[in-house]
Write an enzyme that holds these catalytic residues in place. Structure first.
Site, short mmCIF file in Angstrom:
data_model
loop_
_atom_site.label_atom_id
_atom_site.label_comp_id
_atom_site.label_asym_id
_atom_site.label_seq_id
_atom_site.Cartn_x
_atom_site.Cartn_y
_atom_site.Cartn_z
N HIS A 67 39.14 23.06 0.82
CA HIS A 67 40.23 22.61 -0.65
C HIS A 67 40.35 22.23 -1.92
CE1 HIS A 67 43.01 22.06 3.02
NE2 HIS A 67 41.54 21.69 3.91
N ASN B 41 48.45 20.50 6.83
CA ASN B 41 48.29 22.21 6.06
C ASN B 41 50.04 22.43 6.27
OD1 ASN B 41 45.45 21.94 5.92
ND2 ASN B 41 44.83 22.30 7.92
#
Length: 711
Positions: A92, A165
């Protein structure tokens, strides 16, 4: 009419004070004011506060002589520059973020004692970070990948981080496999290729050997992995959590974020082109939407399962590779989140924000999901190295709005000057402060849910985690025919990049064949492999044959074309009245029309006036827009018809199934036929049809015809 800013600012624009979103504030944003710095009207100084007389030349022995080591100004400047970068997130790393607020729809005290979910008048500040997973900080926004959707709630009871997510499941069931998965999906170690993608041998080797990944890989091969905008994707907490009310009654819940803009995606060809044309496409889209007042909004909801019903499903609630189909347990809305302010400084806020699933407040608790349990450790652990020690919570963006007093002391980058002599508990020297707070129905100390546990220590996967294919099958069979074809093409593209044939064959024969034989046969044909005749395992039947909630086609949104970008192509000789009419009609629907010309120079309209354009067609190609309109004016449309750049723009927009308004002559010259989304007039009826087509995101009925267009 849109126009460019040409005047130099009289005030500093470093803080972006001219944009409307800067007027939005909340308790967290007010607390950040202490740390904001604006250099307007200030003298240039060293880090020690010394005014600098010359910032252009280093100190030397003579004009052409050697530089002197005593030049503390140069040494400070270079030393700081040499240490400006910090380690990027292991996963990420590529992300962007925004400030906003959460507001509960009502009092949900029956469900949880968390205070921010009990008062509909309470505004809870939030900071949200969206991200991709695989690539580094400099990778593209539009790669095929999972998107991180992390929300930090600055509640009165402490920070609550919902670290999710845009997909509701994950690749693995147990956190001990997380390093293996990440090593497999990351660029291969011998050559650091590819950047930001999963189309390579190590990823497909791993997932073809680990069947528990099958469901998540199906999501990753779907259009969910290439969202049109961060504003147009769902968010999920992934794991099953607990909510506990004041009576101590717990419920299992799954968290959902539902976007008001709807759930929409790019086409794969668009995504690849955007990665080169505008690496920052999605972060720019989010920034501009907020800057323009088109504030993104999501509804927070939960699927609620009473503890007594934990085992009534044909899957395990603790398995992070499984969803609870919404047809079995509908999503109960709790409140809304609005993002209404951009950061003042990317590094200070987006890069230094630290999320952790372990940041919870009274009324929210964990379950025994083995992936969640590992994340509770991993996130805090990684922040310590990334942000330079255990005091990362003192970085302004991470500070709670709730007071925090304890006996954690010292360490690197300690910002707090602690008063008193006792740094332990209990103590009698400082009056016993700070003291524990007993658990209570409201404003009490945190109390973990009293779950009874009676078990042997063992390294073993539960048998209830053993079904790896039925929900992957449910997902595929819930897709529309168009979405199914996109999944087939995605598998074919990715596996086509895999060098080793045995890996391609294993994925087709041992994974896809157990999901859907038609899917496996189609992918096999595209790879030149024999179609499998049967699967390799007996797959359990699912409680549902289809789950309509899984298809993006069933999530159009509720805001019409608000915030949608519409390209208005003009050239010299464009009809001024037509331009004005189209612009006003689109703005009436809160769309964002943008005039594009052959170059960035103004064009001359039929009324003799100069029309300023916002960009050239080369600078902002069709892939950056949701629809295209061409105003009338023979000289203008003739010029566009003679321009290879304009023809490519229009053909590419047609190929990508965009809604379009063209003149009949222009469409005929391009070989394009009228359809539901290709309108051959610029009257009100055509505009209304155009708006409806943009609301549908794509003209899906055109997809077969568009295959023949070579754009």
């Amino acid at each position: 009419m849109p126009s460019k800013k040409t005047d130099a600012p009289k005030q500093s624009e470093a803080a972006g004070t001219q944009t409307p979103d800067r007027a939005n504030t909340n308790a967290k944003l007010q607390s950040l004011e202490t740390f904001r710095s604006d250099a307007t009207g200030q003298a240039l100084r060293t880090n020690q506060g010394v005014k600098i007389a010359d910032n252009q030349n280093s100190l030397k022995a003579g004009a052409r002589g050697p530089s002197l080591l005593e030049d503390f100004i140069m040494r400070e400047k270079i030393t700081h520059f040499d240490h400006e970068r910090i380690p990027e997130r292991i996963v990420h790393a590529r992300g962007t973020g925004a400030h906003g607020y959460f507001q509960s729809y009502g009092n949900h005290a029956d469900l949880t004692k968390a205070g921010f979910l009990q008062d509909p008048d309470k505004i809870t500040p939030v900071f949200v970070r969206f991200s991709t997973v695989q690539g580094p900080r400099g990778s593209g926004d539009t790669v095929r990948d999972v998107r991180g959707f992390a929300v930090k709630f600055y509640t009165d009871e402490g920070n609550f981080d919902l670290v999710g997510n845009n997909m509701p499941v994950f690749f693995i069931q147990d956190a001990i496999k997380f390093p293996d998965f990440v090593h497999a999906v990351k660029p291969e170690p011998h050559n650091e290729i590819p950047t930001g993608g999963s189309a390579h041998d190590t990823f497909w080797d791993f997932v073809s050997l680990v069947p528990e990944s099958a469901h998540m890989v199906m999501w990753a091969m779907s259009d969910r992995a290439i969202p049109r905008s961060l504003r147009m994707m769902e968010g999920f907490g992934v794991h099953t959590f607990r909510l506990i009310n004041a009576e101590g009654v717990a419920s299992f819940v799954k968290f959902h974020w539902k976007p008001r803009q709807g759930v929409h995606s790019l086409l794969w060809d668009e995504a690849q082109k955007l990665a080169g044309k505008d690496t920052d496409f999605q972060r720019r889209d989010l920034w501009e939407a907020i800057e323009n007042g088109d504030y993104p909004e999501w509804e927070l909801g939960v699927q609620i399962v009473p503890e007594a019903d934990e085992h009534k499903f044909d899957f395990d609630l603790l398995d992070p590779t499984k969803i609870i189909p919404e047809e079995l347990v509908p999503v109960t809305p709790l409140g809304k989140m609005v993002l209404n302010r951009n950061p003042d400084n990317f590094f200070a806020e987006v890069e230094q924000v630290a999320f952790c699933p372990g940041h919870i407040v009274p009324g929210i608790d964990f379950t025994n999901d083995p992936l969640l349990q590992g994340r509770l450790f991993s996130y805090t652990d990684t922040q310590i190295s990334r942000l330079g020690g255990p005091n990362f919570h003192q970085i302004p963006i991470n500070r709670p709005v709730a007071p925090n007093h304890n006996n954690q002391r010292d360490a690197l980058h300690q910002h707090v000057v602690h008063k008193g002599r006792a740094s332990y508990e209990p103590n009698s020297i400082d009056g016993g402060w700070p003291k524990e707070t007993p658990a209570a129905a409201q404003d009490g100390g945190f109390e973990s849910y009293q779950e009874r546990i009676d078990a042997h220590k063992i390294r073993q996967r539960s048998e209830s985690f053993g079904d790896h294919f039925s929900q992957a099958r449910l997902f595929f069979q819930s897709m529309s025919p168009t979405e199914q074809q996109h999944i087939i093409k995605a598998y074919s593209f990715e596996l086509g990049k895999v060098e080793r044939e045995h890996i391609r064959a294993r994925e087709v024969n041992e994974i896809l064949a157990n999901i859907d034989l038609k899917l496996a046969a189609a992918v096999a044909a595209n790879l030149g492999l024999p179609a499998p005749k049967a699967g390799t395992v007996q797959v359990k039947g699912s409680q549902l044959a289809q789950s309509p909630a899984l298809s993006q086609m069933n999530h159009p949104g509720s805001v019409g074309i608000k915030g949608r970008k519409i390209a208005v192509l003009v050239a010299n000789g464009v009809d001024a009245a037509s331009v004005d009419k189209l612009i006003k009609a689109l703005e009436a629907h809160s769309a964002r029309p943008m005039l594009l010309g052959p170059t960035s120079a103004p064009v001359k309209a039929t009324d003799g006036k100069q029309l300023p354009v916002e960009a050239s067609m080369e600078g902002m190609p069709s892939i950056m827009f949701d629809g295209i309109v061409v105003p009338s004016g023979k000289a203008s449309t003739d010029a566009l018809a003679a321009s290879g750049l304009a023809k490519h723009f229009l053909l590419e927009g047609y190929k990508h199934l965009k809604a379009m308004v063209l003149t009949k002559e222009l469409a005929t010259g391009l070989g394009l036929k009228e359809d539901k989304g290709l309108l051959l007039a610029d009257d009100q009826k055509a505009v209304d049809a155009f708006v409806k087509a943009v609301e549908g995101h794509r003209v899906w009925e055109r997809e077969a015809a568009a295959e023949a267009v070579p754009a």
